[in-house]
Design a protein around this motif. Sequence first.
Motif, short mmCIF file in Angstrom:
data_model
loop_
_atom_site.label_atom_id
_atom_site.label_comp_id
_atom_site.label_asym_id
_atom_site.label_seq_id
_atom_site.Cartn_x
_atom_site.Cartn_y
_atom_site.Cartn_z
N ARG A 197 0.84 -1.21 0.00
CA ARG A 197 0.00 0.00 0.00
C ARG A 197 0.87 1.25 0.00
NH1 ARG A 197 -3.67 -0.75 4.89
NH2 ARG A 197 -2.49 -2.65 5.25
N CYS A 200 1.86 2.36 -3.45
CA CYS A 200 0.79 2.54 -4.43
C CYS A 200 0.56 1.29 -5.26
CB CYS A 200 1.09 3.72 -5.36
SG CYS A 200 1.26 5.24 -4.49
N PHE A 201 0.31 0.18 -4.61
CA PHE A 201 0.05 -1.10 -5.27
C PHE A 201 -1.13 -0.94 -6.22
CE2 PHE A 201 -1.77 -5.57 -4.51
CZ PHE A 201 -0.97 -6.12 -5.49
N SER A 202 -0.91 -1.19 -7.51
CA SER A 202 -1.98 -0.94 -8.48
C SER A 202 -2.27 -2.18 -9.31
CB SER A 202 -1.60 0.22 -9.39
OG SER A 202 -0.54 -0.20 -10.24
N TRP A 203 -3.45 -2.14 -9.93
CA TRP A 203 -3.86 -3.25 -10.78
C TRP A 203 -3.10 -3.25 -12.10
CZ3 TRP A 203 -6.40 -7.18 -8.91
CH2 TRP A 203 -7.33 -7.02 -7.89
N THR B 6 -0.47 9.77 -13.50
CA THR B 6 -0.98 9.21 -12.25
C THR B 6 -2.46 8.86 -12.34
OG1 THR B 6 -1.14 11.48 -11.53
CG2 THR B 6 0.64 10.18 -10.58
N VAL B 9 -3.27 5.21 -13.00
CA VAL B 9 -2.97 4.18 -12.00
C VAL B 9 -4.26 3.76 -11.29
CG1 VAL B 9 -1.73 3.67 -9.89
CG2 VAL B 9 -0.65 5.04 -11.66
N ASP B 10 -4.52 2.48 -11.34
CA ASP B 10 -5.74 1.93 -10.75
C ASP B 10 -5.35 1.24 -9.45
OD1 ASP B 10 -8.15 0.78 -10.28
OD2 ASP B 10 -8.12 -0.56 -12.02
N LEU B 11 -5.46 1.96 -8.31
CA LEU B 11 -4.98 1.42 -7.04
C LEU B 11 -5.82 0.24 -6.56
CD1 LEU B 11 -4.04 4.54 -4.91
CD2 LEU B 11 -2.51 2.91 -6.00
N ASP B 14 -7.48 -1.36 0.10
CA ASP B 14 -6.69 -1.85 1.24
C ASP B 14 -7.04 -3.29 1.61
OD1 ASP B 14 -5.54 0.53 1.26
OD2 ASP B 14 -6.43 1.26 3.14
N THR B 17 -5.87 -5.69 -0.98
CA THR B 17 -4.41 -5.84 -0.92
C THR B 17 -4.03 -6.87 0.14
OG1 THR B 17 -4.16 -3.54 -1.51
CG2 THR B 17 -2.23 -4.62 -0.60
#
Lengths: 235, 194
Positions: A197, A200-203, B6, B9-11, B14, B17
Amino acid sequence: MLRYEPGKSIAHRLDPRSKLLVQGGFAAAAFAYTTPRGLVILTLLALCVLALSRTAPHRVLWEFRFVFPFLLAAPVLEGISLDGFVISDATSPALASYRVLLVLLVAGAYIRTTSVRDSRAAIQRSVPGRPGQFLGMGVGFVFRFLPVLRADIGRIRDGYRSRLGTERSVPVRMRILLIASLNRAFERADRFSLALRARCFSWNPTLPTLRFSRIDVPAIGFGLVLFLAAVYGFV
Amino acid sequence: MSNSTTTDVDLVGDEVTLNIARAALFAALMGAFAYVAFPYPLSPAPVTLQVLGVFLAGLFLGPVWGAAAMVLYLVAGAIGAPVFSGGSAGIGVLLGPTGGYLFSYPLAALIAGVIAHRGIGIRSLTEASVTRLIASMTLAVAVIYGVGVPFMWWNLDMTLQTAIVTGAVVFIPAEAAKMAAAIGIIRSDAIRAE
Protein backbone atom coordinates in the motif's frame (compact mmCIF):
# COMPACT_ATOMS: atom_id res chain seq x y z
CA MET A 1 17.21 -28.11 -9.62
CA LEU A 2 15.48 -27.35 -12.89
CA ARG A 3 14.67 -23.66 -13.13
CA TYR A 4 14.99 -20.75 -15.52
CA GLU A 5 18.53 -20.30 -16.79
CA PRO A 6 19.32 -17.39 -19.11
CA GLY A 7 20.63 -18.51 -22.48
CA LYS A 8 20.65 -17.96 -26.20
CA SER A 9 18.92 -21.11 -27.42
CA ILE A 10 16.07 -20.86 -29.91
CA ALA A 11 13.57 -21.69 -27.17
CA HIS A 12 14.89 -18.82 -25.05
CA ARG A 13 14.14 -16.37 -27.86
CA LEU A 14 10.56 -17.51 -28.41
CA ASP A 15 7.60 -15.61 -27.01
CA PRO A 16 6.29 -17.39 -23.86
CA ARG A 17 2.80 -17.60 -25.42
CA SER A 18 4.04 -19.63 -28.37
CA LYS A 19 5.90 -21.93 -25.95
CA LEU A 20 2.72 -22.43 -23.93
CA LEU A 21 0.87 -23.25 -27.15
CA VAL A 22 3.47 -25.87 -28.11
CA GLN A 23 3.30 -27.42 -24.61
CA GLY A 24 -0.49 -27.59 -24.73
CA GLY A 25 -0.50 -29.00 -28.26
CA PHE A 26 2.10 -31.60 -27.38
CA ALA A 27 0.15 -32.78 -24.32
CA ALA A 28 -3.09 -32.97 -26.34
CA ALA A 29 -1.36 -34.96 -29.10
CA ALA A 30 0.24 -37.31 -26.54
CA PHE A 31 -3.18 -38.08 -25.05
CA ALA A 32 -4.75 -38.54 -28.50
CA TYR A 33 -2.04 -40.86 -29.88
CA THR A 34 -1.11 -43.20 -27.03
CA THR A 35 -0.08 -45.95 -29.44
CA PRO A 36 3.43 -47.37 -29.93
CA ARG A 37 3.74 -45.60 -33.28
CA GLY A 38 2.36 -42.30 -32.01
CA LEU A 39 4.66 -42.35 -29.01
CA VAL A 40 7.76 -43.03 -31.15
CA ILE A 41 6.98 -39.93 -33.22
CA LEU A 42 6.24 -37.89 -30.08
CA THR A 43 9.50 -39.07 -28.49
CA LEU A 44 11.42 -37.73 -31.49
CA LEU A 45 9.50 -34.44 -31.28
CA ALA A 46 10.16 -34.17 -27.53
CA LEU A 47 13.89 -34.74 -28.11
CA CYS A 48 13.85 -32.02 -30.79
CA VAL A 49 12.17 -29.61 -28.35
CA LEU A 50 14.81 -30.40 -25.71
CA ALA A 51 17.61 -29.94 -28.26
CA LEU A 52 16.19 -26.56 -29.36
CA SER A 53 16.11 -25.47 -25.72
CA ARG A 54 19.55 -27.01 -25.01
CA THR A 55 18.14 -28.94 -22.05
CA ALA A 56 19.60 -32.33 -21.14
CA PRO A 57 16.82 -35.00 -20.91
CA HIS A 58 18.37 -36.65 -17.84
CA ARG A 59 18.18 -33.38 -15.89
CA VAL A 60 14.45 -33.15 -16.53
CA LEU A 61 13.90 -36.81 -15.65
CA TRP A 62 15.79 -36.40 -12.39
CA GLU A 63 13.65 -33.36 -11.57
CA PHE A 64 10.45 -35.41 -11.89
CA ARG A 65 11.70 -38.56 -10.14
CA PHE A 66 8.84 -38.37 -7.60
CA VAL A 67 6.35 -39.41 -10.33
CA PHE A 68 8.25 -42.60 -11.19
CA PRO A 69 6.70 -44.79 -8.47
CA PHE A 70 3.21 -43.96 -9.82
CA LEU A 71 4.30 -44.49 -13.43
CA LEU A 72 5.84 -47.88 -12.60
CA ALA A 73 3.07 -49.01 -10.26
CA ALA A 74 0.36 -48.84 -12.93
CA PRO A 75 1.80 -51.36 -15.45
CA VAL A 76 3.30 -53.61 -12.75
CA LEU A 77 0.09 -53.88 -10.71
CA GLU A 78 -2.07 -54.37 -13.80
CA GLY A 79 0.25 -57.05 -15.20
CA ILE A 80 0.48 -59.15 -12.05
CA SER A 81 -2.11 -61.90 -11.78
CA LEU A 82 -2.37 -65.34 -10.20
CA ASP A 83 -0.94 -66.91 -13.36
CA GLY A 84 2.16 -64.71 -13.31
CA PHE A 85 2.80 -61.54 -15.24
CA VAL A 86 0.35 -60.91 -18.11
CA ILE A 87 2.05 -58.61 -20.58
CA SER A 88 -1.11 -57.77 -22.55
CA ASP A 89 -2.74 -56.36 -19.38
CA ALA A 90 0.30 -54.23 -18.64
CA THR A 91 0.70 -52.79 -22.14
CA SER A 92 -1.82 -49.98 -22.15
CA PRO A 93 -0.90 -48.65 -18.65
CA ALA A 94 2.77 -48.78 -19.69
CA LEU A 95 2.04 -46.70 -22.79
CA ALA A 96 0.03 -44.25 -20.66
CA SER A 97 2.93 -43.93 -18.20
CA TYR A 98 5.40 -43.31 -21.01
CA ARG A 99 3.11 -40.62 -22.43
CA VAL A 100 3.23 -38.77 -19.08
CA LEU A 101 7.03 -38.92 -19.19
CA LEU A 102 7.09 -37.23 -22.60
CA VAL A 103 4.75 -34.45 -21.44
CA LEU A 104 7.06 -33.88 -18.45
CA LEU A 105 10.11 -33.59 -20.73
CA VAL A 106 8.50 -30.86 -22.85
CA ALA A 107 7.26 -29.01 -19.73
CA GLY A 108 10.83 -29.14 -18.36
CA ALA A 109 12.12 -27.40 -21.49
CA TYR A 110 9.61 -24.56 -20.94
CA ILE A 111 10.66 -24.10 -17.32
CA ARG A 112 14.36 -23.90 -18.20
CA THR A 113 13.91 -21.35 -20.96
CA THR A 114 11.22 -18.96 -19.67
CA SER A 115 11.72 -16.29 -17.01
CA VAL A 116 9.09 -15.60 -14.35
CA ARG A 117 8.56 -12.06 -15.64
CA ASP A 118 7.82 -13.35 -19.13
CA SER A 119 5.46 -16.03 -17.84
CA ARG A 120 3.67 -13.45 -15.73
CA ALA A 121 3.29 -11.12 -18.69
CA ALA A 122 1.99 -14.01 -20.80
CA ILE A 123 -0.64 -14.89 -18.17
CA GLN A 124 -1.72 -11.31 -17.75
CA ARG A 125 -2.05 -10.78 -21.50
CA SER A 126 -3.87 -14.08 -22.07
CA VAL A 127 -6.36 -13.94 -19.17
CA PRO A 128 -8.43 -10.74 -19.49
CA GLY A 129 -9.37 -8.27 -16.76
CA ARG A 130 -9.00 -8.51 -12.98
CA PRO A 131 -8.55 -12.31 -12.84
CA GLY A 132 -5.55 -12.06 -15.17
CA GLN A 133 -4.09 -9.19 -13.15
CA PHE A 134 -4.63 -11.07 -9.89
CA LEU A 135 -2.97 -14.21 -11.30
CA GLY A 136 -0.08 -12.22 -12.72
CA MET A 137 0.75 -10.33 -9.51
CA GLY A 138 -0.01 -13.30 -7.24
CA VAL A 139 2.25 -15.66 -9.17
CA GLY A 140 5.06 -13.11 -8.94
CA PHE A 141 4.58 -12.97 -5.15
CA VAL A 142 4.60 -16.77 -4.85
CA PHE A 143 7.98 -16.92 -6.60
CA ARG A 144 9.26 -14.13 -4.35
CA PHE A 145 8.12 -15.67 -1.07
CA LEU A 146 8.68 -19.38 -1.66
CA PRO A 147 12.39 -19.29 -0.68
CA VAL A 148 11.60 -17.01 2.29
CA LEU A 149 8.96 -19.40 3.70
CA ARG A 150 11.12 -22.45 3.02
CA ALA A 151 13.87 -20.79 5.08
CA ASP A 152 11.28 -20.04 7.83
CA ILE A 153 10.25 -23.69 7.94
CA GLY A 154 13.90 -24.75 7.99
CA ARG A 155 14.54 -22.56 11.03
CA ILE A 156 11.44 -23.87 12.82
CA ARG A 157 12.52 -27.47 12.21
CA ASP A 158 16.07 -26.74 13.39
CA GLY A 159 14.56 -25.25 16.54
CA TYR A 160 12.49 -28.26 17.51
CA ARG A 161 15.17 -30.72 16.49
CA SER A 162 17.62 -29.07 18.86
CA ARG A 163 14.99 -29.36 21.65
CA LEU A 164 14.49 -33.08 20.94
CA GLY A 165 11.11 -32.32 19.33
CA THR A 166 11.70 -35.25 16.97
CA GLU A 167 10.94 -37.60 19.89
CA ARG A 168 7.31 -36.48 19.85
CA SER A 169 4.47 -38.12 17.92
CA VAL A 170 3.77 -37.16 14.31
CA PRO A 171 0.49 -35.27 14.97
CA VAL A 172 2.16 -33.16 17.68
CA ARG A 173 5.09 -32.37 15.40
CA MET A 174 2.74 -31.46 12.57
CA ARG A 175 0.83 -29.14 14.87
CA ILE A 176 3.95 -27.37 16.14
CA LEU A 177 5.29 -26.87 12.63
CA LEU A 178 1.95 -25.69 11.27
CA ILE A 179 1.26 -23.18 14.02
CA ALA A 180 4.70 -21.64 13.79
CA SER A 181 4.83 -21.55 10.00
CA LEU A 182 1.28 -20.21 9.58
CA ASN A 183 1.88 -17.47 12.14
CA ARG A 184 5.06 -16.39 10.41
CA ALA A 185 3.40 -16.47 6.99
CA PHE A 186 0.46 -14.35 8.21
CA GLU A 187 2.80 -11.86 9.90
CA ARG A 188 4.75 -11.59 6.68
CA ALA A 189 1.49 -11.12 4.72
CA ASP A 190 0.45 -8.25 7.02
CA ARG A 191 3.78 -6.48 6.69
CA PHE A 192 3.86 -7.16 2.96
CA SER A 193 0.39 -5.68 2.38
CA LEU A 194 1.40 -2.54 4.32
CA ALA A 195 4.51 -2.25 2.16
CA LEU A 196 2.45 -2.72 -1.00
CA ARG A 197 0.00 0.00 0.00
CA ALA A 198 2.86 2.37 0.83
CA ARG A 199 4.14 1.83 -2.72
CA CYS A 200 0.79 2.54 -4.43
CA PHE A 201 0.05 -1.10 -5.27
CA SER A 202 -1.98 -0.94 -8.48
CA TRP A 203 -3.86 -3.25 -10.78
CA ASN A 204 -2.00 -2.01 -13.83
CA PRO A 205 1.78 -1.87 -13.36
CA THR A 206 4.02 -1.66 -16.42
CA LEU A 207 4.72 -5.12 -17.78
CA PRO A 208 7.65 -6.22 -19.92
CA THR A 209 6.69 -5.92 -23.58
CA LEU A 210 6.00 -9.24 -25.26
CA ARG A 211 6.36 -9.31 -29.00
CA PHE A 212 6.03 -12.18 -31.44
CA SER A 213 9.06 -12.32 -33.73
CA ARG A 214 9.80 -14.22 -36.91
CA ILE A 215 10.99 -17.35 -35.11
CA ASP A 216 7.62 -17.58 -33.35
CA VAL A 217 5.89 -18.36 -36.66
CA PRO A 218 7.20 -21.95 -36.95
CA ALA A 219 6.63 -22.49 -33.19
CA ILE A 220 3.00 -21.36 -33.39
CA GLY A 221 2.55 -23.43 -36.55
CA PHE A 222 3.99 -26.48 -34.76
CA GLY A 223 1.68 -25.95 -31.76
CA LEU A 224 -1.38 -25.57 -33.98
CA VAL A 225 -0.51 -28.67 -36.02
CA LEU A 226 -0.20 -30.67 -32.79
CA PHE A 227 -3.61 -29.40 -31.60
CA LEU A 228 -5.25 -30.17 -34.96
CA ALA A 229 -3.67 -33.62 -35.02
CA ALA A 230 -5.03 -34.23 -31.51
CA VAL A 231 -8.55 -33.13 -32.52
CA TYR A 232 -8.31 -35.35 -35.60
CA GLY A 233 -7.07 -38.26 -33.46
CA PHE A 234 -9.94 -37.96 -30.99
CA VAL A 235 -12.60 -37.70 -33.72
CA MET B 1 8.25 3.62 -22.33
CA SER B 2 4.60 4.64 -22.50
CA ASN B 3 3.96 8.01 -20.92
CA SER B 4 1.45 7.07 -18.24
CA THR B 5 0.12 9.65 -15.84
CA THR B 6 -0.98 9.21 -12.25
CA THR B 7 -4.62 9.24 -13.35
CA ASP B 8 -4.02 5.96 -15.20
CA VAL B 9 -2.97 4.18 -12.00
CA ASP B 10 -5.74 1.93 -10.75
CA LEU B 11 -4.98 1.42 -7.04
CA VAL B 12 -5.88 -1.85 -5.31
CA GLY B 13 -8.14 -1.32 -2.27
CA ASP B 14 -6.69 -1.85 1.24
CA GLU B 15 -8.73 -4.92 2.12
CA VAL B 16 -8.15 -6.54 -1.25
CA THR B 17 -4.41 -5.84 -0.92
CA LEU B 18 -4.32 -7.70 2.40
CA ASN B 19 -6.27 -10.60 0.92
CA ILE B 20 -4.03 -10.80 -2.15
CA ALA B 21 -0.94 -10.77 0.09
CA ARG B 22 -2.39 -13.50 2.30
CA ALA B 23 -3.48 -15.64 -0.64
CA ALA B 24 -0.04 -15.36 -2.25
CA LEU B 25 1.76 -16.12 1.01
CA PHE B 26 -0.52 -19.08 1.62
CA ALA B 27 0.16 -20.40 -1.88
CA ALA B 28 3.90 -20.04 -1.25
CA LEU B 29 3.49 -21.82 2.10
CA MET B 30 1.74 -24.70 0.32
CA GLY B 31 4.80 -24.88 -1.92
CA ALA B 32 7.13 -24.86 1.08
CA PHE B 33 5.08 -27.68 2.68
CA ALA B 34 5.85 -29.84 -0.38
CA TYR B 35 9.38 -30.24 0.99
CA VAL B 36 8.31 -31.37 4.46
CA ALA B 37 7.55 -35.09 4.71
CA PHE B 38 6.71 -36.94 7.90
CA PRO B 39 7.22 -40.69 8.09
CA TYR B 40 3.91 -42.15 9.21
CA PRO B 41 3.71 -45.73 10.50
CA LEU B 42 0.35 -46.67 8.96
CA SER B 43 1.03 -45.25 5.53
CA PRO B 44 3.60 -46.60 3.05
CA ALA B 45 3.93 -43.19 1.39
CA PRO B 46 5.47 -40.23 3.22
CA VAL B 47 2.90 -37.78 4.52
CA THR B 48 3.22 -34.15 3.48
CA LEU B 49 1.37 -31.22 4.94
CA GLN B 50 -0.10 -30.19 1.60
CA VAL B 51 -3.61 -31.54 1.97
CA LEU B 52 -3.65 -29.93 5.41
CA GLY B 53 -2.76 -26.66 3.69
CA VAL B 54 -5.89 -27.04 1.52
CA PHE B 55 -8.20 -27.32 4.57
CA LEU B 56 -6.50 -24.46 6.34
CA ALA B 57 -6.72 -22.20 3.27
CA GLY B 58 -10.49 -22.63 3.27
CA LEU B 59 -10.73 -22.15 7.03
CA PHE B 60 -8.37 -19.20 7.56
CA LEU B 61 -8.73 -17.27 4.29
CA GLY B 62 -12.42 -18.07 3.79
CA PRO B 63 -13.90 -19.93 0.83
CA VAL B 64 -13.26 -17.31 -1.87
CA TRP B 65 -9.71 -16.25 -1.03
CA GLY B 66 -8.81 -19.78 0.05
CA ALA B 67 -9.78 -21.07 -3.38
CA ALA B 68 -7.96 -18.12 -4.99
CA ALA B 69 -4.81 -19.06 -3.05
CA MET B 70 -5.03 -22.61 -4.38
CA VAL B 71 -5.45 -21.34 -7.95
CA LEU B 72 -2.31 -19.20 -7.49
CA TYR B 73 -0.47 -22.25 -6.20
CA LEU B 74 -1.40 -24.26 -9.30
CA VAL B 75 -0.63 -21.48 -11.79
CA ALA B 76 2.72 -20.69 -10.14
CA GLY B 77 3.60 -24.39 -10.25
CA ALA B 78 2.50 -24.67 -13.88
CA ILE B 79 4.85 -21.92 -15.03
CA GLY B 80 7.83 -23.21 -13.08
CA ALA B 81 7.74 -22.45 -9.34
CA PRO B 82 9.08 -25.60 -7.63
CA VAL B 83 5.96 -26.04 -5.49
CA PHE B 84 4.64 -29.50 -6.34
CA SER B 85 5.54 -32.70 -4.53
CA GLY B 86 9.29 -33.01 -4.01
CA GLY B 87 9.94 -29.55 -5.46
CA SER B 88 8.88 -30.28 -9.03
CA ALA B 89 7.04 -27.90 -11.36
CA GLY B 90 5.47 -27.51 -14.78
CA ILE B 91 2.33 -28.28 -16.75
CA GLY B 92 3.57 -31.87 -17.00
CA VAL B 93 2.85 -32.46 -13.30
CA LEU B 94 -0.71 -31.17 -13.71
CA LEU B 95 -1.23 -33.60 -16.60
CA GLY B 96 0.57 -36.45 -14.81
CA PRO B 97 -0.98 -39.13 -12.57
CA THR B 98 -1.27 -36.88 -9.50
CA GLY B 99 -2.74 -33.96 -11.46
CA GLY B 100 -6.30 -34.70 -10.38
CA TYR B 101 -5.48 -34.16 -6.71
CA LEU B 102 -3.90 -30.82 -7.58
CA PHE B 103 -6.83 -29.69 -9.73
CA SER B 104 -9.24 -30.50 -6.91
CA TYR B 105 -7.48 -28.21 -4.39
CA PRO B 106 -9.34 -24.96 -5.25
CA LEU B 107 -12.70 -26.74 -5.10
CA ALA B 108 -11.79 -28.53 -1.86
CA ALA B 109 -10.67 -25.26 -0.22
CA LEU B 110 -13.92 -23.62 -1.36
CA ILE B 111 -16.03 -26.43 0.08
CA ALA B 112 -14.12 -26.56 3.38
CA GLY B 113 -14.52 -22.79 3.66
CA VAL B 114 -18.23 -22.68 2.77
CA ILE B 115 -19.09 -25.33 5.35
CA ALA B 116 -16.88 -23.99 8.15
CA HIS B 117 -17.99 -20.38 7.61
CA ARG B 118 -21.62 -21.27 6.79
CA GLY B 119 -21.55 -19.40 3.46
CA ILE B 120 -19.32 -17.34 1.22
CA GLY B 121 -18.47 -14.68 3.86
CA ILE B 122 -15.98 -15.10 6.73
CA ARG B 123 -17.11 -15.74 10.32
CA SER B 124 -15.03 -16.31 13.42
CA LEU B 125 -13.89 -19.93 13.52
CA THR B 126 -14.31 -20.11 17.27
CA GLU B 127 -18.09 -20.11 16.66
CA ALA B 128 -17.88 -23.20 14.48
CA SER B 129 -18.50 -26.48 16.29
CA VAL B 130 -16.01 -29.35 16.13
CA THR B 131 -18.61 -31.40 14.24
CA ARG B 132 -18.86 -28.69 11.60
CA LEU B 133 -15.09 -28.50 11.25
CA ILE B 134 -14.80 -32.27 10.90
CA ALA B 135 -17.61 -32.26 8.34
CA SER B 136 -15.91 -29.51 6.33
CA MET B 137 -12.61 -31.38 6.24
CA THR B 138 -14.15 -34.78 5.50
CA LEU B 139 -15.99 -33.33 2.52
CA ALA B 140 -12.80 -31.61 1.35
CA VAL B 141 -10.93 -34.94 1.52
CA ALA B 142 -13.80 -36.62 -0.34
CA VAL B 143 -13.52 -34.00 -3.09
CA ILE B 144 -9.72 -34.36 -3.32
CA TYR B 145 -9.86 -38.15 -3.67
CA GLY B 146 -13.09 -38.04 -5.68
CA VAL B 147 -11.32 -36.01 -8.36
CA GLY B 148 -7.81 -37.41 -7.88
CA VAL B 149 -8.52 -41.14 -8.13
CA PRO B 150 -10.64 -41.09 -11.32
CA PHE B 151 -8.06 -38.76 -12.88
CA MET B 152 -5.27 -41.23 -12.10
CA TRP B 153 -7.46 -44.08 -13.37
CA TRP B 154 -7.90 -42.25 -16.69
CA ASN B 155 -4.33 -40.93 -16.82
CA LEU B 156 -2.55 -44.24 -16.32
CA ASP B 157 -5.18 -46.40 -18.03
CA MET B 158 -5.36 -48.76 -15.03
CA THR B 159 -8.34 -50.62 -13.64
CA LEU B 160 -10.43 -48.70 -11.12
CA GLN B 161 -9.48 -51.18 -8.39
CA THR B 162 -5.74 -50.56 -8.83
CA ALA B 163 -6.36 -46.82 -8.98
CA ILE B 164 -8.23 -46.90 -5.66
CA VAL B 165 -5.47 -48.92 -3.97
CA THR B 166 -2.48 -46.90 -5.24
CA GLY B 167 -4.28 -43.55 -5.21
CA ALA B 168 -6.40 -43.58 -2.08
CA VAL B 169 -6.25 -46.56 0.29
CA VAL B 170 -2.54 -46.11 1.08
CA PHE B 171 -3.05 -42.44 1.95
CA ILE B 172 -6.28 -42.57 3.95
CA PRO B 173 -4.80 -43.38 7.41
CA ALA B 174 -2.69 -40.24 7.30
CA GLU B 175 -5.66 -38.02 6.47
CA ALA B 176 -7.21 -38.72 9.86
CA ALA B 177 -4.01 -37.63 11.59
CA LYS B 178 -3.99 -34.43 9.55
CA MET B 179 -7.59 -33.60 10.46
CA ALA B 180 -6.79 -34.10 14.13
CA ALA B 181 -3.84 -31.75 13.80
CA ALA B 182 -5.97 -29.15 11.99
CA ILE B 183 -8.72 -29.18 14.61
CA GLY B 184 -6.10 -28.93 17.36
CA ILE B 185 -4.72 -25.80 15.73
CA ILE B 186 -8.06 -24.08 15.16
CA ARG B 187 -9.37 -24.87 18.64
CA SER B 188 -6.17 -23.77 20.38
CA ASP B 189 -6.49 -20.19 19.02
CA ALA B 190 -2.77 -20.31 18.38
CA ILE B 191 -2.98 -18.67 14.95
CA ARG B 192 -3.07 -14.89 15.09
CA ALA B 193 -4.68 -14.41 11.68
CA GLU B 194 -8.12 -13.07 12.57
